[in-house]
Write a protein that holds these residues in place. Structure first.
Motif, mmCIF file in Angstrom:
data_model
loop_
_atom_site.group_PDB
_atom_site.id
_atom_site.type_symbol
_atom_site.label_atom_id
_atom_site.label_comp_id
_atom_site.label_asym_id
_atom_site.label_seq_id
_atom_site.Cartn_x
_atom_site.Cartn_y
_atom_site.Cartn_z
ATOM 1 N N ILE A 194 35.123 34.127 76.758
ATOM 2 C CA ILE A 194 34.823 34.971 77.908
ATOM 3 C C ILE A 194 34.779 36.446 77.525
ATOM 4 C CG2 ILE A 194 37.117 35.503 78.804
ATOM 5 C CD1 ILE A 194 34.154 34.142 80.843
ATOM 6 N N GLY A 195 35.455 36.831 76.405
ATOM 7 C CA GLY A 195 35.410 38.215 75.948
ATOM 8 C C GLY A 195 36.750 38.911 75.884
ATOM 9 N N LYS A 196 37.855 38.147 75.775
ATOM 10 C CA LYS A 196 39.187 38.760 75.720
ATOM 11 C C LYS A 196 39.343 39.619 74.469
ATOM 12 C CE LYS A 196 41.339 34.844 75.685
ATOM 13 N NZ LYS A 196 40.150 33.968 75.644
ATOM 14 N N SER A 197 38.995 39.057 73.315
ATOM 15 C CA SER A 197 39.132 39.805 72.067
ATOM 16 C C SER A 197 38.168 40.984 72.021
ATOM 17 C CB SER A 197 38.886 38.874 70.869
ATOM 18 O OG SER A 197 39.809 37.811 70.850
ATOM 19 N N THR A 198 36.978 40.801 72.568
ATOM 20 C CA THR A 198 36.008 41.907 72.614
ATOM 21 C C THR A 198 36.541 43.054 73.454
ATOM 22 O OG1 THR A 198 34.152 40.383 72.325
ATOM 23 C CG2 THR A 198 33.666 42.542 73.255
ATOM 24 N N LEU A 199 37.104 42.735 74.626
ATOM 25 C CA LEU A 199 37.656 43.776 75.494
ATOM 26 C C LEU A 199 38.815 44.490 74.807
ATOM 27 C CD1 LEU A 199 37.885 45.189 78.258
ATOM 28 C CD2 LEU A 199 39.364 43.314 78.990
ATOM 29 N N SER A 200 39.704 43.735 74.155
ATOM 30 C CA SER A 200 40.866 44.345 73.504
ATOM 31 C C SER A 200 40.441 45.246 72.350
ATOM 32 C CB SER A 200 41.807 43.252 72.999
ATOM 33 O OG SER A 200 42.216 42.407 74.039
ATOM 34 N N LEU A 201 39.565 44.739 71.485
ATOM 35 C CA LEU A 201 39.139 45.536 70.334
ATOM 36 C C LEU A 201 38.322 46.742 70.771
ATOM 37 C CD1 LEU A 201 39.155 45.760 67.275
ATOM 38 C CD2 LEU A 201 37.103 44.336 67.203
ATOM 39 N N LEU B 72 30.333 46.443 68.005
ATOM 40 C CA LEU B 72 30.732 47.333 69.094
ATOM 41 C C LEU B 72 30.454 48.790 68.773
ATOM 42 C CD1 LEU B 72 34.180 45.683 69.983
ATOM 43 C CD2 LEU B 72 32.002 45.437 71.191
ATOM 44 N N ALA B 73 29.999 49.054 67.552
ATOM 45 C CA ALA B 73 29.662 50.418 67.120
ATOM 46 C C ALA B 73 30.846 51.359 67.299
ATOM 47 C CB ALA B 73 28.438 50.942 67.874
ATOM 48 N N GLY B 74 32.020 50.902 66.854
ATOM 49 C CA GLY B 74 33.213 51.726 66.985
ATOM 50 C C GLY B 74 34.007 51.780 65.701
ATOM 51 N N SER C 15 37.917 53.684 64.126
ATOM 52 C CA SER C 15 39.093 54.500 64.414
ATOM 53 C C SER C 15 39.929 54.609 63.150
ATOM 54 C CB SER C 15 39.919 53.890 65.554
ATOM 55 O OG SER C 15 41.110 54.635 65.754
ATOM 56 N N GLU C 16 40.353 55.826 62.842
ATOM 57 C CA GLU C 16 41.162 56.079 61.653
ATOM 58 C C GLU C 16 42.558 55.494 61.803
ATOM 59 O OE1 GLU C 16 41.551 57.587 57.804
ATOM 60 O OE2 GLU C 16 39.778 57.636 59.084
ATOM 61 N N ASN C 17 43.051 55.403 63.062
ATOM 62 C CA ASN C 17 44.425 54.976 63.304
ATOM 63 C C ASN C 17 44.538 53.508 63.701
ATOM 64 O OD1 ASN C 17 45.757 57.405 62.725
ATOM 65 N ND2 ASN C 17 45.297 58.218 64.760
ATOM 66 N N LEU C 18 43.450 52.748 63.629
ATOM 67 C CA LEU C 18 43.516 51.335 63.971
ATOM 68 C C LEU C 18 43.864 50.511 62.736
ATOM 69 C CD1 LEU C 18 43.197 49.037 65.961
ATOM 70 C CD2 LEU C 18 40.742 49.020 65.497
ATOM 71 N N LEU C 19 44.994 49.810 62.795
ATOM 72 C CA LEU C 19 45.477 49.001 61.688
ATOM 73 C C LEU C 19 45.274 47.531 62.012
ATOM 74 C CD1 LEU C 19 48.868 50.899 61.215
ATOM 75 C CD2 LEU C 19 46.692 51.376 60.072
ATOM 76 N N MET D 169 28.522 42.118 80.391
ATOM 77 C CA MET D 169 28.484 41.739 78.991
ATOM 78 C C MET D 169 27.114 42.057 78.399
ATOM 79 S SD MET D 169 29.967 40.547 76.331
ATOM 80 C CE MET D 169 31.434 39.597 76.752
ATOM 81 N N GLN D 170 27.106 42.868 77.371
ATOM 82 C CA GLN D 170 25.869 43.243 76.696
ATOM 83 C C GLN D 170 25.970 42.896 75.212
ATOM 84 O OE1 GLN D 170 25.307 47.415 77.587
ATOM 85 N NE2 GLN D 170 24.401 46.975 79.578
ATOM 86 N N GLN D 171 24.885 43.105 74.487
ATOM 87 C CA GLN D 171 24.851 42.764 73.071
ATOM 88 C C GLN D 171 25.841 43.587 72.260
ATOM 89 O OE1 GLN D 171 23.103 40.260 71.881
ATOM 90 N NE2 GLN D 171 23.773 40.546 69.753
ATOM 91 N N ASN D 172 26.048 44.838 72.676
ATOM 92 C CA ASN D 172 26.938 45.731 71.940
ATOM 93 C C ASN D 172 28.299 45.895 72.609
ATOM 94 O OD1 ASN D 172 25.951 47.083 74.122
ATOM 95 N ND2 ASN D 172 25.560 49.014 73.071
ATOM 96 N N GLY D 173 28.705 44.906 73.407
ATOM 97 C CA GLY D 173 30.030 44.964 74.005
ATOM 98 C C GLY D 173 29.992 44.912 75.518
ATOM 99 N N LEU D 174 31.093 45.313 76.124
ATOM 100 C CA LEU D 174 31.253 45.290 77.573
ATOM 101 C C LEU D 174 30.982 46.671 78.151
ATOM 102 C CD1 LEU D 174 34.525 43.207 77.552
ATOM 103 C CD2 LEU D 174 32.409 42.444 78.626
ATOM 104 N N ARG D 175 30.141 46.706 79.186
ATOM 105 C CA ARG D 175 29.837 47.970 79.857
ATOM 106 C C ARG D 175 30.541 47.991 81.207
ATOM 107 N NH1 ARG D 175 26.559 50.239 83.666
ATOM 108 N NH2 ARG D 175 25.724 48.216 84.293
#
Length: 464
Positions: A110-117, A147-149, A151-155, A275-281
């Motif tokens: 459904i997009g749980k991991s997509t929304l979180s990331l 997702l075209a994202g 982040s320097e602080n994402l581990l 839901m779009q090709q490049n993530g959630l809008r």
């Protein structure tokens, strides 16, 4: 180390018992008690150690807490964490509370991991640890690229052991932790496989103790069973502070973020995504997307002004009435309570005089939404009658009203917001309960209002 103990837990409600019972005395379900092995040592040292490290040795539970008077407790709230997502912030009650633990549930795919990331990628100012027990680091990188994202602080940590996760937390000192998913995490203190009742409960309890003692918020992602409930014991929902459900039909583009439990805000809030090709809008104005633009001349369609939480939006109600082909008439509702549909059909037959006993009736809320607003009653009845007589409702008309068992149209809340939303979208006429006219000035609106007391009056306004 203390000797392990055997206990039995109801997988439906979390009720515990020292012996196996056929029927749960709490929820009444049969054959739901599962055997679990409870370790004598609760295994919270890792959680306490990590929490103490984050707060420089000031972990809750390591010192004796004093009894405080209620008046002496400070009522100053900690500033909430901005998730840089208006829809998510609204459902959380204004942002993420420090030290809280949030459970995000939903069906597979459904997009749980997509929304979180996607959310943590939008928070470059925070040091975030994303723990994945289901996907490899390379898979997460591929999703982040889609997702075209960045982040320097994402581990990123791919780990299933709770003890190893706490070791990394102690080393990295994150400000936010995401666990994807809680059913894949396991602790050595419980002798069962990952995803079992004992593992889910023990891991969630350890993460709760860590979050409360360190002030670091934790987001847990959980699976949904085939019955539509969160997998694992019901006690998992009791442990966390907030339960959010991500729902929607995979055949539709819309996704609904709904709060099921929230200790820090309202449970009536709603977030809508596309839901779009490049993530959630984020969908800031759902009314324009939930209305079919061209339905002139089509019967069985009625527009209702509904409210979910504090958001008014216009939704399209579709109905199909046909002769029962197999003797027994069918009653089917998608996105609407089927029991309430049966009640409304009974009112339509008893109070208005339309015979629908030998007709199949199908109701659908356009866009794959599930709406619980009682003001939808009037539009459901109007759509059913429109399909039954094969007469379309004129364009530019919408309605809002709850229908009672005696056929009366009962008043609804926030009528001014509903009228303003309909006027903003260009509707010219609106049917409202007569009792809602009291207390506000209708002259300030440029939309024609038609107050009604009974269902017959509403149908006369629509069909003459």
């Amino acid at each position: 180390m203390a000797k392990d103990k055997i206990a039995y837990v109801c997988s439906n409600c979390g009720q515990e018992s020292p012996k196996w019972i056929g029927k749960c005395p709490s929820c009444g379900q049969w054959n739901t008690f599962k055997e679990i092995r409870v370790a004598g040592d609760t295994g919270t040292q890792a959680a306490r150690s990590a929490a103490a490290s984050v707060r420089n040795g000031q972990a809750i539970g390591t010192k004796g807490n004093k009894v405080l008077r209620l008046r002496d407790i400070s009522n100053q709230d900690d500033p909430r964490i901005d998730m840089h997502d208006e829809e998510l912030n609204r459902v959380l009650g204004g942002g993420l509370v420090p030290g809280s633990i949030v459970l995000l549930g939903g069906e597979p795919g459904i997009g749980k991991s997509t929304l979180s990331l996607q959310t943590v990628l939008q928070m470059p100012e925070k040091r975030i640890l994303y723990v994945s027990g289901e996907e490899s680091a390379h898979q997460l990188k591929m999703r982040a690229n889609r997702l075209a994202g960045d982040s320097e602080n994402l581990l990123i940590l791919t780990e299933n052991s709770l003890e190893a996760i706490f070791d990394h937390i102690k080393e990295e000192q994150p400000e936010l932790i995401v666990i994807d998913s809680i059913q894949t995490i396991m602790t050595e203190d419980v002798e069962s496989s990952a995803g079992s009742i004992a593992q889910v409960r023990e891991c969630a309890s350890s993460l709760l103790r860590f979050a409360k003692s360190s002030g670091v918020p934790v987001i847990l992602i959980g699976h949904i069973t085939k019955e539509g409930t969160l997998a694992g014991p019901k006690i998992l929902e009791h442990i966390v502070d907030t339960v959010i459900q991500f729902e929607g039909d995979q055949h539709y583009m819309y996704r609904i973020l709904r709060s099921m439990k929230n200790r820090f805000g309202s449970t009536s809030e709603l977030g809508i995504y596309e839901m779009q090709q490049n993530g959630l809008r984020q969908v800031s104005n759902p009314s324009e997307l939930l209305l079919t633009q061209d339905h002139d001349g089509l019967s069985g369609i009625a527009i209702s002004s509904a409210i979910e939480g504090v958001r008014p939006f216009l939704v399209e109600t579709q109905a199909l009435v046909s002769s029962a082909a197999y003797g027994t008439p069918q009653r089917s509702a998608t996105g609407f309570d089927q029991r309430r549909l049966n009640m409304l059909l009974a009112v339509l037959e008893k109070r208005v005089g339309f015979k629908l006993m030998q007709k199949d009736v199908f109701i659908n809320i356009a866009g794959g939404l599930r709406v619980t607003d009682l003001a939808m009653d009037l539009s459901v009845i109007a759509a059913v009658l429109s399909s039954n007589v094969d007469t379309p409702i004129e364009s530019g008309w919408c309605m809002a009203g709850e229908v009672g068992l005696s056929g009366e149209v009962r008043p609804v809340n926030r009528i001014e917001q509903r009228i303003a939303e309909a006027e903003k979208l260009g509707f010219t006429d609106m049917i409202i309960p007569k009792y809602n006219l009291q207390g506000f000035d209708a002259k300030k609106y440029h939309i024609t209002l038609h107050p009604v007391r009974k269902v017959e009056e509403a149908l006369r306004e629509l069909f003459g």
